[in-house]
Design a protein around this motif. Structure first.
Motif, PDB file in Angstrom:
ATOM      1  N   VAL A 115      49.498  34.013  37.087  1.00  0.00           N
ATOM      2  CA  VAL A 115      48.515  35.099  37.055  1.00  0.00           C
ATOM      3  C   VAL A 115      47.140  34.451  37.134  1.00  0.00           C
ATOM      4  O   VAL A 115      46.887  33.417  36.529  1.00  0.00           O
ATOM      5  CB  VAL A 115      48.645  35.918  35.747  1.00  0.00           C
ATOM      6  CG1 VAL A 115      47.528  36.931  35.621  1.00  0.00           C
ATOM      7  CG2 VAL A 115      50.000  36.598  35.684  1.00  0.00           C
ATOM      8  N   THR A 116      46.242  35.058  37.895  1.00  0.00           N
ATOM      9  CA  THR A 116      44.868  34.588  37.998  1.00  0.00           C
ATOM     10  C   THR A 116      43.935  35.788  37.902  1.00  0.00           C
ATOM     11  O   THR A 116      44.394  36.922  37.959  1.00  0.00           O
ATOM     12  CB  THR A 116      44.656  33.810  39.321  1.00  0.00           C
ATOM     13  OG1 THR A 116      43.350  33.244  39.324  1.00  0.00           O
ATOM     14  CG2 THR A 116      44.838  34.699  40.529  1.00  0.00           C
ATOM     15  N   ASP A 117      42.647  35.530  37.746  1.00  0.00           N
ATOM     16  CA  ASP A 117      41.721  36.657  37.621  1.00  0.00           C
ATOM     17  C   ASP A 117      41.242  37.168  38.971  1.00  0.00           C
ATOM     18  O   ASP A 117      40.903  38.336  39.110  1.00  0.00           O
ATOM     19  CB  ASP A 117      40.533  36.322  36.720  1.00  0.00           C
ATOM     20  CG  ASP A 117      39.767  35.086  37.138  1.00  0.00           C
ATOM     21  OD1 ASP A 117      40.175  34.402  38.094  1.00  0.00           O
ATOM     22  OD2 ASP A 117      38.750  34.794  36.492  1.00  0.00           O
ATOM     23  N   VAL A 118      41.229  36.314  40.000  1.00  0.00           N
ATOM     24  CA  VAL A 118      40.736  36.733  41.315  1.00  0.00           C
ATOM     25  C   VAL A 118      41.384  35.904  42.416  1.00  0.00           C
ATOM     26  O   VAL A 118      41.674  34.719  42.233  1.00  0.00           O
ATOM     27  CB  VAL A 118      39.183  36.622  41.381  1.00  0.00           C
ATOM     28  CG1 VAL A 118      38.714  35.194  41.225  1.00  0.00           C
ATOM     29  CG2 VAL A 118      38.630  37.240  42.646  1.00  0.00           C
ATOM     30  N   VAL A 125      43.781  45.198  41.075  1.00  0.00           N
ATOM     31  CA  VAL A 125      45.230  45.230  40.858  1.00  0.00           C
ATOM     32  C   VAL A 125      45.533  44.796  39.428  1.00  0.00           C
ATOM     33  O   VAL A 125      44.666  44.295  38.716  1.00  0.00           O
ATOM     34  CB  VAL A 125      45.978  44.309  41.856  1.00  0.00           C
ATOM     35  CG1 VAL A 125      45.732  44.736  43.296  1.00  0.00           C
ATOM     36  CG2 VAL A 125      45.600  42.850  41.664  1.00  0.00           C
ATOM     37  N   GLY A 126      46.802  44.934  39.052  1.00  0.00           N
ATOM     38  CA  GLY A 126      47.262  44.482  37.741  1.00  0.00           C
ATOM     39  C   GLY A 126      47.815  43.066  37.810  1.00  0.00           C
ATOM     40  O   GLY A 126      47.875  42.449  38.873  1.00  0.00           O
ATOM     41  N   GLU A 127      48.231  42.569  36.662  1.00  0.00           N
ATOM     42  CA  GLU A 127      48.713  41.191  36.567  1.00  0.00           C
ATOM     43  C   GLU A 127      49.952  40.929  37.414  1.00  0.00           C
ATOM     44  O   GLU A 127      50.062  39.879  38.044  1.00  0.00           O
ATOM     45  CB  GLU A 127      48.994  40.832  35.101  1.00  0.00           C
ATOM     46  CG  GLU A 127      47.728  40.672  34.301  1.00  0.00           C
ATOM     47  CD  GLU A 127      47.970  40.250  32.867  1.00  0.00           C
ATOM     48  OE1 GLU A 127      49.130  40.303  32.388  1.00  0.00           O
ATOM     49  OE2 GLU A 127      46.982  39.871  32.217  1.00  0.00           O
ATOM     50  N   ASN A 182      42.043  40.983  39.336  1.00  0.00           N
ATOM     51  CA  ASN A 182      43.009  41.371  38.314  1.00  0.00           C
ATOM     52  C   ASN A 182      42.268  42.159  37.235  1.00  0.00           C
ATOM     53  O   ASN A 182      41.666  41.586  36.338  1.00  0.00           O
ATOM     54  CB  ASN A 182      43.659  40.108  37.739  1.00  0.00           C
ATOM     55  CG  ASN A 182      44.612  40.400  36.609  1.00  0.00           C
ATOM     56  OD1 ASN A 182      44.737  41.525  36.149  1.00  0.00           O
ATOM     57  ND2 ASN A 182      45.283  39.358  36.155  1.00  0.00           N
ATOM     58  N   ILE A 183      42.302  43.453  37.335  1.00  0.00           N
ATOM     59  CA  ILE A 183      41.554  44.311  36.415  1.00  0.00           C
ATOM     60  C   ILE A 183      42.137  44.257  35.000  1.00  0.00           C
ATOM     61  O   ILE A 183      41.402  44.430  34.020  1.00  0.00           O
ATOM     62  CB  ILE A 183      41.456  45.767  36.944  1.00  0.00           C
ATOM     63  CG1 ILE A 183      40.376  46.561  36.201  1.00  0.00           C
ATOM     64  CG2 ILE A 183      42.795  46.462  36.889  1.00  0.00           C
ATOM     65  CD1 ILE A 183      38.981  46.071  36.416  1.00  0.00           C
ATOM     66  N   VAL A 224      33.630  37.740  37.930  1.00  0.00           N
ATOM     67  CA  VAL A 224      34.797  37.550  38.789  1.00  0.00           C
ATOM     68  C   VAL A 224      34.473  37.958  40.230  1.00  0.00           C
ATOM     69  O   VAL A 224      34.872  37.284  41.186  1.00  0.00           O
ATOM     70  CB  VAL A 224      36.014  38.324  38.229  1.00  0.00           C
ATOM     71  CG1 VAL A 224      37.167  38.328  39.191  1.00  0.00           C
ATOM     72  CG2 VAL A 224      36.440  37.724  36.898  1.00  0.00           C
ATOM     73  N   PHE A 225      33.719  39.037  40.401  1.00  0.00           N
ATOM     74  CA  PHE A 225      33.317  39.460  41.745  1.00  0.00           C
ATOM     75  C   PHE A 225      32.449  38.391  42.409  1.00  0.00           C
ATOM     76  O   PHE A 225      32.684  38.014  43.561  1.00  0.00           O
ATOM     77  CB  PHE A 225      32.572  40.790  41.689  1.00  0.00           C
ATOM     78  CG  PHE A 225      32.033  41.209  43.028  1.00  0.00           C
ATOM     79  CD1 PHE A 225      32.884  41.694  44.008  1.00  0.00           C
ATOM     80  CD2 PHE A 225      30.687  41.084  43.320  1.00  0.00           C
ATOM     81  CE1 PHE A 225      32.395  42.056  45.263  1.00  0.00           C
ATOM     82  CE2 PHE A 225      30.185  41.447  44.555  1.00  0.00           C
ATOM     83  CZ  PHE A 225      31.045  41.931  45.536  1.00  0.00           C
TER      84      PHE A 225
END
Length: 114
Positions: A39-42, A21-23, A61-62, A80-81
């Motif tokens: 906002v976070t990365d995952v 997804v986006g931010e 967060n791509i 992140v994964f």
């Protein structure tokens, strides 16, 4: 190629969904489900179905991955994964000791999977 399941046996035979997804979307999910307006990365969502071979969902967060300058995009996506998978396995970074354990495990997996 090695897999995370090779090192984390709890993953064998389990399914995980991944959503990019986006931010704006990740901020909305973070606020809605965790009460944090940031906002976070995952984000991770654990399965409520303990009897199914499904651990849960990782939302990444791509947009933040694509902005990463210090490492390549693929390396950051891997990090992140793996971070999300560790959350689904019960790791957390609520306090310093837990954070160190999670960080050490994440570093180990990144080193051994690349």
């Amino acid at each position: 190629m090695d897999s995370i399941a090779q090192y984390e046996k709890e993953l064998e035979g389990k399914d995980i969904d991944v959503c990019l997804v986006g931010e704006r979307e990740i901020k909305s999910l973070n606020k809605r489900f965790f009460g944090r307006d940031t906002v976070t990365d995952v984000l991770t969502f654990h399965s409520e179905f303990a009897l199914l071979p499904y651990l849960g969902e990782i939302v990444i967060n791509i947009e933040s991955i694509m902005k990463e300058r210090d490492s390549g995009n693929l390396e950051e996506l891997n990090r992140v994964f793996i971070h999300g998978v560790l959350h689904l396995l019960g790791f957390d970074h609520i306090n310093t000791e837990a954070g160190k354990q999670m960080s050490d495990k994440e570093s180990f997996l990144l080193k051994n999977l690349n």
